[in-house]
Enzyme design. Structure first.
Site, short mmCIF file in Angstrom:
data_model
loop_
_atom_site.label_atom_id
_atom_site.label_comp_id
_atom_site.label_asym_id
_atom_site.label_seq_id
_atom_site.Cartn_x
_atom_site.Cartn_y
_atom_site.Cartn_z
N HIS A 1 33.29 87.24 45.73
CA HIS A 1 33.10 86.97 47.16
C HIS A 1 31.80 87.58 47.70
O HIS A 1 31.01 86.90 48.36
CB HIS A 1 34.30 87.50 47.95
CG HIS A 1 34.51 86.79 49.25
ND1 HIS A 1 35.72 86.74 49.89
CD2 HIS A 1 33.66 86.09 50.05
CE1 HIS A 1 35.62 86.04 51.00
NE2 HIS A 1 34.38 85.64 51.12
N TYR B 1 41.18 85.71 52.52
CA TYR B 1 41.62 84.76 53.55
C TYR B 1 43.13 84.84 53.76
O TYR B 1 43.63 84.32 54.77
CB TYR B 1 41.26 83.32 53.16
CG TYR B 1 39.79 83.01 53.09
CD1 TYR B 1 38.83 83.96 53.44
CD2 TYR B 1 39.34 81.77 52.66
CE1 TYR B 1 37.48 83.67 53.35
CE2 TYR B 1 37.99 81.47 52.58
CZ TYR B 1 37.07 82.42 52.92
OH TYR B 1 35.73 82.12 52.83
#
Length: 277
Positions: free
Chosen positions: A109, A51
């Site tokens: 992730h 991110y």
């Protein structure tokens, strides 16, 4: 301010719902949005290496008026940093960017099966927890067979599995496996990216019945499924709307009806094939 409850994970650590998804919240505006969310009662901030905003999350934690111990900061290891030693190095890098001493919840992730190192990455996360770098460890986008492998090979059950979950993709079988093993389900894209979902007649009608918005109906559905949604928003009014879902309850039939909207994933994000480095 909505009264956002906390629950306990399978390791005894506290967890809050809903959380704030921080994807695309960057710079000073991103920090301000996160501080506003904390002021509105949010206690869970979800970020990731990919991110590229871990530093902003750390700034928001320090700028808020809430004690650090009351906040839950979650981050995720990307595919390019898979491996046992690499996972520990990745976590240390996240801590540096966050400016924190410990990460409350660390996730993998994506499994990235073609790389084939997610099990070693999990072992590295266990190492990091034992070293005091993280408090709770979990995964994201893992399938039932992958979860079984983690548990069987290491004896350590993930505290959380964060997966795509919304009325169009309710993941009933995976949620049942989570419940059986004490794994907390966490929902990314809980509103189906605000696609046509919120215009569904069923949700519109239930919103009228309860005097709430279709968004609140969907987020309440998540809560009653036993899943923690992490909607993202930079707008303080919408943040408060997303958190204010504990003043009403859907019936079991209504929950089932919403689950009946199922149609599949939003995009080709099958964990058995998807790669994200």
């Amino acid at each position: 301010m909505p009264n956002i409850p906390t629950i306990s994970l399978n390791d005894g650590r506290p967890f809050a719902e809903p959380g704030l998804g921080t994807y695309n919240l960057r710079g000073d505006e991103g920090v301000a949005a996160m501080v506003a969310a904390i002021d509105s009662g949010y206690r869970l901030l979800d970020t990731a290496v990919n991110y590229e905003n871990e530093s902003e999350v750390g700034r928001a934690v320090r700028a808020s008026s809430v004690d650090r111990d009351e906040l839950i900061v979650a981050s995720k290891i990307p595919g390019r940093q898979h491996g046992r030693a690499e996972a520990v190095d990745s976590i240390r890098g996240s801590l540096d960017r966050l400016g924190l001493d410990v990460i409350d919840l660390q996730l993998i992730h994506w499994p990235n099966p073609s790389v084939g190192r997610w099990l070693d990455t999990w072992r590295g996360m266990i190492d990091a927890r034992e070293a005091g770098l993280v408090r709770s460890i979990g995964v994201s986008n893992f399938t039932e067979p992958m979860l079984k492998t983690l548990i069987d090979e290491t004896g350590v059950t993930p505290a959380v599995n964060q997966v795509e979950l919304h009325p169009y993709f309710p993941q009933a079988a995976l949620r049942a496996f989570h419940d059986e093993h004490g794994i907390r389900t966490e929902s990314w894209s809980p509103l189906a990216r605000r696609s046509e979902l919120l215009t569904e007649q069923l949700l519109q009608e239930l919103a009228v019945v309860y005097g709430v918005t279709p968004t609140q109906v969907v987020l309440r559905w998540h809560v009653q499924l036993g899943s923690t949604p992490i909607p993202k928003s930079a707008d303080p009014d919408r943040q408060r709307e997303n958190a204010d879902v504990f003043g009403f309850a859907l019936t079991a039939d209504q929950v089932d009806a919403i689950s009946g909207l199922e149609r599949g994933r939003l995009w080709d994000g099958d964990p058995d094939t998807h790669e994200e480095m």
